[in-house]
Design a protein around this motif. Structure first.
Motif, mmCIF file in Angstrom:
data_model
loop_
_atom_site.group_PDB
_atom_site.id
_atom_site.type_symbol
_atom_site.label_atom_id
_atom_site.label_comp_id
_atom_site.label_asym_id
_atom_site.label_seq_id
_atom_site.Cartn_x
_atom_site.Cartn_y
_atom_site.Cartn_z
ATOM 1 N N UNK A 5 0.842 -1.192 0.000
ATOM 2 C CA UNK A 5 0.000 0.000 0.000
ATOM 3 C C UNK A 5 0.877 1.242 0.000
ATOM 4 N N UNK A 6 0.635 2.116 -0.967
ATOM 5 C CA UNK A 6 1.421 3.335 -1.115
ATOM 6 C C UNK A 6 0.514 4.543 -0.937
ATOM 7 N N UNK A 7 0.920 5.446 -0.077
ATOM 8 C CA UNK A 7 0.232 6.719 0.089
ATOM 9 C C UNK A 7 0.939 7.759 -0.760
ATOM 10 N N UNK A 67 -4.139 6.274 10.914
ATOM 11 C CA UNK A 67 -4.704 5.348 11.899
ATOM 12 C C UNK A 67 -5.593 4.305 11.224
ATOM 13 N N UNK A 68 -6.281 4.708 10.154
ATOM 14 C CA UNK A 68 -7.263 3.835 9.507
ATOM 15 C C UNK A 68 -6.685 2.994 8.371
ATOM 16 N N UNK A 69 -5.404 3.212 8.026
ATOM 17 C CA UNK A 69 -4.813 2.501 6.888
ATOM 18 C C UNK A 69 -3.420 1.987 7.233
ATOM 19 N N UNK A 70 -3.128 0.779 6.788
ATOM 20 C CA UNK A 70 -1.773 0.249 6.913
ATOM 21 C C UNK A 70 -0.989 0.687 5.672
ATOM 22 N N UNK A 71 0.002 1.531 5.875
ATOM 23 C CA UNK A 71 0.748 2.121 4.766
ATOM 24 C C UNK A 71 2.175 1.584 4.772
ATOM 25 N N UNK A 72 2.639 1.110 3.613
ATOM 26 C CA UNK A 72 3.981 0.542 3.508
ATOM 27 C C UNK A 72 5.023 1.573 3.088
ATOM 28 N N UNK A 73 4.613 2.530 2.268
ATOM 29 C CA UNK A 73 5.568 3.511 1.751
ATOM 30 C C UNK A 73 4.816 4.784 1.375
ATOM 31 N N UNK A 74 5.485 5.921 1.513
ATOM 32 C CA UNK A 74 4.883 7.211 1.162
ATOM 33 C C UNK A 74 5.669 7.832 0.023
ATOM 34 N N UNK A 75 4.942 8.322 -0.980
ATOM 35 C CA UNK A 75 5.534 9.160 -2.029
ATOM 36 C C UNK A 75 4.998 10.565 -1.801
ATOM 37 N N UNK A 76 5.872 11.457 -1.390
ATOM 38 C CA UNK A 76 5.464 12.796 -0.941
ATOM 39 C C UNK A 76 5.738 13.827 -2.047
ATOM 40 N N UNK A 77 4.689 14.094 -2.842
ATOM 41 C CA UNK A 77 4.805 15.073 -3.935
ATOM 42 C C UNK A 77 4.110 16.395 -3.614
ATOM 43 N N UNK A 111 3.558 5.997 13.348
ATOM 44 C CA UNK A 111 2.977 4.749 12.861
ATOM 45 C C UNK A 111 4.028 3.784 12.307
ATOM 46 N N UNK A 112 5.297 4.127 12.555
ATOM 47 C CA UNK A 112 6.419 3.238 12.227
ATOM 48 C C UNK A 112 6.445 2.848 10.746
ATOM 49 N N UNK A 113 6.309 3.865 9.891
ATOM 50 C CA UNK A 113 6.419 3.646 8.437
ATOM 51 C C UNK A 113 7.865 3.876 8.032
ATOM 52 N N UNK A 114 8.452 2.923 7.345
ATOM 53 C CA UNK A 114 9.905 2.908 7.139
ATOM 54 C C UNK A 114 10.381 3.599 5.872
#
Length: 322
Positions: A5-7, A67-77, A111-114
């Motif tokens: 899952x990518x945010x 809090x409502x989503x398990x996120x594996x990685x973030x792409x911050x644009x 949320x300990x996203x790496x």
């Protein structure tokens, strides 16, 4: 393998939406957050990703998303990107670009996203001391936009203490159009970028193109830039995702084409593409904060990500102008 899952922050803007579309094609689950200030309704008709209207400055709403989503990685644009505007509205740029990134990093820690992929800019270099520019060259931004991006980079690097691994992409000039989805850069307000300005003249929305500055330290006295096609830029983010999951190592990469063109050369090439003359004038007035020349040394990204752009400046101009 479990679907990751990518945010994507700012995932309905020009760059974010092109990245989002490519992620969906490659079987990622995508959550998009966007405040819609620089986005357009026709860009989010799809129902194959989760969209949440939110401003990254709203920490409480941001907390709910994480809090409502398990996120594996973030792409911050997400962020503000106009050099000239940043000189007129510095506090707004610090608020959105710096405070917004602080909020994202807070959520990653909590949320300990790496993993994080961050959209930085060649503007961090200012007027470079050598050409082409390498990633470890001096960073001395000459505009507020570049300064906010450099501050963001330093915060992200320091956040390794929380176990965050990042890839920072320093974008050079992004242009072109994803022809499959008709996703092109379509700015609101004053048009300041060269390609959309040329397009406005061609479409008779403006009488003439103004090229700002006739005394840059370049061969034809107009400033020189490195243009990368949006399709190539989006693809680099796929490579970055794979790299982070495989090596769990932070990197900084120039993301450009390693080719350079002056403003005047771009106009002449555009005339060849449209087979017509473009009405333009070269103004003595430089835009505040514009460096003379920016183009990338890309050896690092070639070596580590095996990234090689597939589209050239004619592809960019053809997409933009036809």
């Amino acid at each position: 393998m479990e679907k990751k899952t990518i945010l994507v922050t700012g995932g309905l803007g020009y760059i974010g939406k092109n990245i989002t579309n490519l992620l969906l094609k490659n079987n990622f689950k995508v959550i998009v957050i966007d405040n819609l200030e620089n986005s357009f309704k026709h860009k989010f008709k799809e129902n194959n990703y989760d969209f949440i209207k939110i401003d990254i400055l709203d920490l409480n709403k941001l907390n709910n998303v994480f809090q409502e989503n398990k996120i594996d990685i973030i792409i911050h644009t997400a962020g503000m990107t106009k050099v000239n505007e940043s000189e007129k509205k510095p506090l707004k740029y610090f608020d959105v670009n710096v405070s917004g990134t602080i909020n994202i990093l807070k959520m990653m820690e909590k949320f300990k996203i790496k993993f994080l992929i961050f959209s930085s800019s060649a503007a961090v270099y200012g007027n470079p001391k050598r050409i082409p520019i390498k990633e470890d060259d001096l960073k001395n931004p000459i505009n507020v936009y570049g300064l906010t991006k450099l501050i963001d980079e330093k915060m992200i690097i320091k956040s390794e203490i929380y176990g965050i691994k990042s890839i920072i992409f320093r974008y050079f000039n992004v242009a072109g159009k994803n022809t499959e989805n008709n996703l092109f850069y379509n700015p609101r307000g004053d048009v300041t970028h060269l390609f959309p300005s040329i397009k406005e003249v061609i479409n008779n929305k403006k009488e003439k193109l103004i090229i700002y500055g006739n005394n840059y330290n370049t061969k034809d006295k107009t400033c020189i830039r490195d243009y990368i096609h949006i399709d190539d830029l989006a693809y680099a983010h796929l490579l970055a995702i794979n790299y982070l999951f495989k090596y769990q190592k932070s990197e900084i990469f120039n993301l450009g084409s390693k080719n350079k063109y002056s403003n005047l050369e771009i106009v002449k090439l555009a005339e060849k593409v449209i087979k017509n003359k473009i009405n333009y004038v070269i103004s003595e007035n430089k835009r505040k904060g514009d460096p003379d020349i920016l183009f990338a040394n890309t050896k690092n990204i070639e070596k580590k990500l095996k990234f090689y752009p597939k589209k050239n400046i004619i592809n960019v101009l053809t997409d933009e102008l036809n």
